[in-house]
Design an enzyme around this catalytic site. Sequence first.
Site, mmCIF file in Angstrom:
data_model
loop_
_atom_site.group_PDB
_atom_site.id
_atom_site.type_symbol
_atom_site.label_atom_id
_atom_site.label_comp_id
_atom_site.label_asym_id
_atom_site.label_seq_id
_atom_site.Cartn_x
_atom_site.Cartn_y
_atom_site.Cartn_z
ATOM 1 N N ASP A 175 7.823 19.467 -22.117
ATOM 2 C CA ASP A 175 7.983 18.003 -22.063
ATOM 3 C C ASP A 175 6.604 17.329 -22.021
ATOM 4 O OD1 ASP A 175 7.154 18.688 -19.537
ATOM 5 O OD2 ASP A 175 8.801 17.686 -18.475
ATOM 6 N N ASP A 186 -1.812 19.490 -0.883
ATOM 7 C CA ASP A 186 -2.566 18.258 -0.712
ATOM 8 C C ASP A 186 -1.804 17.403 0.288
ATOM 9 O OD1 ASP A 186 -4.385 16.062 -1.409
ATOM 10 O OD2 ASP A 186 -4.682 17.179 -3.261
ATOM 11 N N ASP A 208 -6.393 14.324 1.845
ATOM 12 C CA ASP A 208 -6.865 13.213 1.033
ATOM 13 C C ASP A 208 -7.506 12.119 1.899
ATOM 14 O OD1 ASP A 208 -6.785 12.128 -1.722
ATOM 15 O OD2 ASP A 208 -5.622 10.527 -0.774
ATOM 16 N N GLU A 219 -11.037 15.635 2.654
ATOM 17 C CA GLU A 219 -11.803 14.852 1.691
ATOM 18 C C GLU A 219 -12.382 13.658 2.449
ATOM 19 O OE1 GLU A 219 -11.426 12.452 -2.511
ATOM 20 O OE2 GLU A 219 -9.994 12.142 -0.911
ATOM 21 N N HIS A 277 -10.474 16.884 -9.496
ATOM 22 C CA HIS A 277 -9.694 16.023 -10.387
ATOM 23 C C HIS A 277 -10.229 14.595 -10.440
ATOM 24 C CE1 HIS A 277 -8.424 15.350 -6.349
ATOM 25 N NE2 HIS A 277 -7.820 14.234 -6.718
ATOM 26 N N ASP A 278 -11.226 14.264 -9.619
ATOM 27 C CA ASP A 278 -11.807 12.919 -9.623
ATOM 28 C C ASP A 278 -13.199 12.882 -10.251
ATOM 29 O OD1 ASP A 278 -9.623 11.843 -8.185
ATOM 30 O OD2 ASP A 278 -10.544 12.369 -6.265
#
Length: 560
Positions: A26, A99, A200, A257, A333-334
């Site tokens: 998908d 996370d 996070d 983080e 991922h940032d």
Amino acid sequence: MKNNHWWKNAVVYQIYPKSFQDSNNDGIGDLQGIISRLDYLQKLGVDILWLNPIYESPQVDNGYDISNYRAINPMLGTMADFDQLLAAVHQRGMKLVMDLVVNHTSDQHHWFVEAKKNKDNPYRDFYIWQDGQGGHAPNNWGSYFSGPAWKYDPTTDQYYLHLFAPEQPDLNWENPRVRQAVYQMMNWWTDKGVDGFRMDVINLISKPAGLPDGLQTADEKYATVEGFVPNGPRVHEFLREMNRNVMSKHKMITVGETPNVTPADAKRYADLHNQELNMVFQFEHMNLDANPNPALGKWYDQKPKLADLRANLTKWQTELAGTAWNSLYWNNHDQPRVVSRFGDDSTEDYRVKSAKMLATMTHFMQGTPYIYEGEEIGMTNAGFTKLSDYVDLESINAYHQLVDDQGLVDPATMLKYLAMHSRDNARTPMQWDDSTNAGFSAHRPWEKVTANYRQVNVAKALADPDSIFYYYQRLIKFRHTMPVITDGTYALAPGNEDDPAIFAYTRRDKATTLLVILNYTDQAMERHYAVPKTAKLLISNYADDQGTTLRPYEAKVYQY
Ligand code: GLC
Ligand code: CA
């Protein structure tokens, strides 16, 4: 205490589930896709897998807006798929880290849906509500994603705080019911068998008392909260409480983080007595290439200078030694892809050499290395050229605010900055092979595939004994087998302090010395570093050793 530190010589691999492997075509990566690639990760040799958020979420911020902490996003799979994944990870002797996003929830979370109904709702105080000031927001804070950090709610005629998107209301950690709800939820996951949490923006949970205005420069529409919201007054108290309620009860690993921390802060968050977290992600080395104009934040296109990088990494190595623990990372991922940012992707040879050189730089340091999916094959930035290529709200909002709204940058320059720094660079599909969509999916992926996937992919890396993949495999094995990498002392090599091109450091314990020599540039350099005749070349990214001549991006490590 010592055996509580089981993670000290572990290596973590970060998976961005949406972009790793699509199993049902998908166009979106999923949990079954991850299961199908566990053998690959085992071959790499990593110990711990960290998954970006996989919970139910409207995906305004790709899962960092959670609407149900105890459910899997159907787009990624079911709870049964998750249980299967966890068992398969454990079966291979690896661990799984989730996370934890508890600075904020989604505005679709039932706590917020309730809280919005009226001021007397039992969930009202789960969030941070304030009256406006004569038709304006309660203070001048700006959101991390551009625009104000407050949103007006007409039903109750108050504003709520959102440090990120308006769809991500901040939880009110002053409320003990919020804290208990979070600890219960964490214990629910650890009871299921998960091995830890990456937390996070965890140092944003305690807001400054009274929520005062922040300083604002003339160019800024709102105050940049980075300067005064992180590391708030009660954050250590909250983390100690969390530790007593959750971490102390399980064998687990935690990493916070934490934007805007200094080594002094990190020593409190990550001290070796395990009272708060095991380690933090600090951002100083990720901010070395920020724009000199604070109003432009990270949007810039210059390569960080070696002098700044060495000074910064050395500061963290020496200051935390013996008291706290470092995390070692280049990517997540940032962040843009390290080989395009600190390295050189201009030729295939330099891409491979500089990726190995940068891996060598961090993998011989003290701390826990984190490898972000695709880093181990030297994936590059996405090479997007149009605003319409970008998906991430941070990039799109920043373009509109800085170009259209404030006119601080022209469109072409901003597109260059996005091409260097957009978070989308990290989120393009994992490049598995040279088939359509890089083997990620038979369907058009949710985010464009990077054009170089025929050149840069896992199948090619696995077929080439000299690839970046096998270099990482060796680095991981060294960490598992050489105690000097975990526990040795760190020092700059004599004379290296001011070298603009070469970074050289040693790690040392009673039995062993490692001398790491790295050429950060694309020029050959002559440098003399004394090594005993008995020294052996442990690893290098060139086929031979030319002694004092250091070729472009050369990395070598001597052991004696
Ligand atoms: C963290 C995440 C980032 C997210 C933000 C808000 O910085 O890493 O991806 O957008 O927090 O949750
Ligand atoms: Ca899918």
